[in-house]
Design a protein around this motif. Structure first.
Motif, short mmCIF file in Angstrom:
data_model
loop_
_atom_site.label_atom_id
_atom_site.label_comp_id
_atom_site.label_asym_id
_atom_site.label_seq_id
_atom_site.Cartn_x
_atom_site.Cartn_y
_atom_site.Cartn_z
N ASN A 172 13.16 35.90 29.54
CA ASN A 172 13.43 35.73 28.11
C ASN A 172 12.28 36.18 27.22
O ASN A 172 12.36 36.08 25.99
N SER A 173 11.19 36.64 27.87
CA SER A 173 10.03 37.19 27.13
C SER A 173 9.43 36.20 26.14
O SER A 173 9.01 36.57 25.04
N TYR A 174 9.40 34.93 26.52
CA TYR A 174 8.75 33.95 25.67
C TYR A 174 7.23 34.11 25.82
O TYR A 174 6.73 34.32 26.93
N PRO A 175 6.47 33.99 24.73
CA PRO A 175 5.02 34.12 24.85
C PRO A 175 4.35 32.82 25.31
O PRO A 175 4.78 31.72 24.95
N LEU A 176 3.33 32.97 26.12
CA LEU A 176 2.49 31.86 26.55
C LEU A 176 1.14 32.00 25.87
O LEU A 176 0.51 33.06 25.95
N LEU A 177 0.70 30.96 25.20
CA LEU A 177 -0.62 30.95 24.56
C LEU A 177 -1.48 29.91 25.28
O LEU A 177 -1.24 28.71 25.18
N LEU A 178 -2.46 30.40 26.02
CA LEU A 178 -3.37 29.52 26.75
C LEU A 178 -4.72 29.52 26.07
O LEU A 178 -5.33 30.58 25.88
N PHE A 179 -5.18 28.34 25.67
CA PHE A 179 -6.48 28.19 25.02
C PHE A 179 -7.42 27.46 25.98
O PHE A 179 -7.13 26.33 26.40
N ILE A 180 -8.55 28.08 26.30
CA ILE A 180 -9.53 27.48 27.21
C ILE A 180 -10.84 27.29 26.48
O ILE A 180 -11.52 28.26 26.12
N GLY A 181 -11.20 26.03 26.21
CA GLY A 181 -12.45 25.71 25.53
C GLY A 181 -13.49 25.19 26.51
O GLY A 181 -13.17 24.83 27.65
N GLY A 182 -14.72 25.13 26.05
CA GLY A 182 -15.80 24.63 26.90
C GLY A 182 -17.13 25.22 26.48
O GLY A 182 -17.19 26.25 25.80
N VAL A 183 -18.21 24.58 26.87
CA VAL A 183 -19.54 25.01 26.47
C VAL A 183 -19.98 26.24 27.25
O VAL A 183 -19.37 26.59 28.27
N PRO A 184 -21.04 26.92 26.80
CA PRO A 184 -21.58 28.06 27.55
C PRO A 184 -21.92 27.65 28.98
O PRO A 184 -22.51 26.60 29.22
N GLY A 185 -21.53 28.49 29.94
CA GLY A 185 -21.84 28.22 31.34
C GLY A 185 -20.78 27.44 32.08
O GLY A 185 -20.88 27.24 33.29
N SER A 186 -19.73 26.99 31.39
CA SER A 186 -18.71 26.17 32.05
C SER A 186 -17.70 26.99 32.85
O SER A 186 -16.87 26.43 33.55
N GLY A 187 -17.77 28.31 32.74
CA GLY A 187 -16.89 29.17 33.53
C GLY A 187 -15.62 29.62 32.83
O GLY A 187 -14.66 30.03 33.49
N LYS A 188 -15.61 29.58 31.51
CA LYS A 188 -14.40 29.90 30.75
C LYS A 188 -13.90 31.32 31.02
O LYS A 188 -12.72 31.54 31.30
N SER A 189 -14.79 32.30 30.90
CA SER A 189 -14.37 33.70 31.06
C SER A 189 -13.92 33.98 32.48
O SER A 189 -12.96 34.72 32.71
N ILE A 280 -4.41 34.81 26.34
CA ILE A 280 -5.39 33.79 26.67
C ILE A 280 -6.56 33.92 25.72
O ILE A 280 -7.13 35.01 25.58
N VAL A 281 -6.90 32.83 25.06
CA VAL A 281 -8.07 32.81 24.17
C VAL A 281 -9.05 31.80 24.75
O VAL A 281 -8.69 30.65 25.00
N GLU A 282 -10.28 32.24 25.00
CA GLU A 282 -11.28 31.34 25.57
C GLU A 282 -12.55 31.38 24.75
O GLU A 282 -12.90 32.40 24.16
N GLY A 283 -13.24 30.23 24.73
CA GLY A 283 -14.50 30.19 24.01
C GLY A 283 -14.89 28.78 23.62
O GLY A 283 -14.07 27.85 23.65
N VAL A 284 -16.13 28.64 23.24
CA VAL A 284 -16.65 27.34 22.84
C VAL A 284 -15.99 26.85 21.55
O VAL A 284 -15.99 25.65 21.25
N HIS A 285 -15.40 27.77 20.78
CA HIS A 285 -14.82 27.42 19.49
C HIS A 285 -13.36 26.98 19.58
O HIS A 285 -12.71 26.76 18.55
N ILE A 286 -12.84 26.87 20.80
CA ILE A 286 -11.47 26.36 20.97
C ILE A 286 -11.50 24.85 20.83
O ILE A 286 -11.95 24.13 21.71
N ARG A 287 -11.02 24.36 19.69
CA ARG A 287 -11.07 22.94 19.37
C ARG A 287 -9.73 22.50 18.77
O ARG A 287 -8.93 23.33 18.35
#
Length: 406
Positions: A172-189, A280-287
């Motif tokens: 059905n081509s539904y979009p998935l938006l995954l947000f991954i937050g965390g401090v530097p060094g936590s392995g987000k990327s 997928i959006v990742e970064g320390v600014h994901i709040r």
């Protein structure tokens, strides 16, 4: 070098000669990888002047090479197995015909929160069933039904349902938006890359990259916090007297920085929603504040949103992660992070508190494989919960196909 086509006269199909797939097949006949690769390469060189070859001709040539270079059981095993069995064709809903790819099949199973070893086993059983029953062409619907049946037997009903729901979600081509937050060094990327590969998501975005773009556009004098690290933003700007201790300074500076980066995040997410693509959006600014900004747009779409807060709760492990990050990319300047490890831990406490208050999933990142599987499990459970009313119809649609009973 022209593209060599392999013609199967029995089912009237033509597919490209795929050396990688032949290598895997030869390995199954008993050859080591290097030997299998050399045989496949020699064969391709022998056929360099040809535009096409039949499957029967190809088998004869492979057998000749094996008898000459690898006498013994390998040629017999090759003949017994019918090694060029990758000629299995999957017919899509629009009539398209593509070779059955075990690698792609495994990847789709990994999207359903099934352990990698089990995924490989399930794919092997599906493939063996088709070969054993001499099924050379199968519709995508029949393949889904067969796979569903095997998952039920090899794993359980829940994961079989997950498979159907995930396939329906993609269809059905539904979009998935995954947000991954965390401090530097936590392995987000790292985790974002692993999840993207598992789920076949091609669009990822780092908030650090968005911040870099904004730094070019906005001078440091206008926004000193933007030009500082997330854990040092408070030191780069004038802090109101209301914030009179170090923790307050840290929070205030990060808050100011986040509010600016969230504007850019909002824009890239809106673009993904407009184009109806997963991201997928990742970064320390994901709040939570970013999710609040997006709430109206998300609710008006079919998107499934999964926020994750990645943590490293053990200080020594976080230091080890940062050092490992430095060894992979010297430009990241791990020394600067290590010198500010206490500030990073304080920032992590703030992020964890925000996530906990908003019931956002928190994952202690200990091992990449485990964390990746945890996130995929959360994703598929979220999708299953949203589309739970579909499962009965999907079971009826794919559970009644008797191809798996042949």
């Amino acid at each position: 070098m022209s593209k060599l086509m392999v013609v199967n006269q029995e089912n009237d199909t033509r597919i490209p000669f795929l050396r990688g797939m032949l290598v895997k097949s030869l390995q199954e006949a008993g050859l080591e990888f290097v030997d299998a690769y050399n045989v496949a390469s020699d064969l391709r060189d022998d056929l360099d002047d040809s535009d096409e070859v039949t499957t029967d001709e190809l088998r004869e040539r492979i057998t000749e090479i094996l008898i000459e270079d690898h006498p013994g059981t390998v040629p017999k095993q090759y003949r017994k197995e019918g090694i060029f069995r990758e000629n299995l064709i999957v017919v899509g809903g629009g009539g398209s015909k593509d070779p059955f790819s075990r690698g792609l099949h495994v990847q789709r199973l990994e999207s359903c929160s099934i352990a990698s070893a089990q995924c490989i086993s399930i794919t092997r059983k599906v493939h063996s069933h088709l070969i054993r029953n001499k099924i050379r062409e199968i519709t995508s619907r029949q393949l889904t039904s067969l796979t569903y049946s095997v998952i039920r037997k090899e794993v359980d009903q829940q994961h079989a349902d997950y498979y159907l729901i995930w396939r329906d979600f993609l269809k059905n081509s539904y979009p998935l938006l995954l947000f991954i937050g965390g401090v530097p060094g936590s392995g987000k990327s790292t985790i974002a890359t692993e999840v993207a590969n598992r789920l076949g998501i091609v669009r990822t975005q780092s908030t650090d990259m968005l911040r870099e773009v904004m730094r070019i556009m906005i001078p440091e004098k206008l926004s000193p916090s933007l030009h500082s690290s997330s854990f040092k933003a408070g030191k780069a700007m004038h802090i109101p007297e209301l914030y009179n201790n170090a923790d307050d300074h840290l929070f205030y500076g990060f808050q100011m920085q986040s509010e600016m980066v969230e504007v850019a995040c909002e824009a890239v997410v809106q673009r993904a929603l407009n184009e109806n693509v997963s991201m997928i959006v990742e970064g320390v600014h994901i709040r939570p504040s970013l999710l609040d900004r997006l709430l109206g747009r998300i609710e008006s779409s079919e998107a499934v949103v999964v926020p994750i807060c990645l943590a490293v709760l053990n200080k020594k492990r976080l230091i080890r992660f940062i050092k490992g990050r430095f060894s992979e990319n010297k430009q990241r300047r791990a020394k600067r992070y290590l010198e500010n490890i206490d500030a990073i831990l304080q920032l992590q406490t703030m992020l964890l508190s925000e996530a906990d208050n908003q019931d956002i999933e928190i994952i202690d990142n200990k091992k990449v494989a485990d964390t990746t599987l945890d996130i995929i499990n959360i994703i598929i459970q979220t999708i299953a919960a949203k589309y739970k009313d579909r499962i009965a119809a999907l079971r009826k649609q794919y559970g009644g196909n008797n191809i798996h009973e042949q």
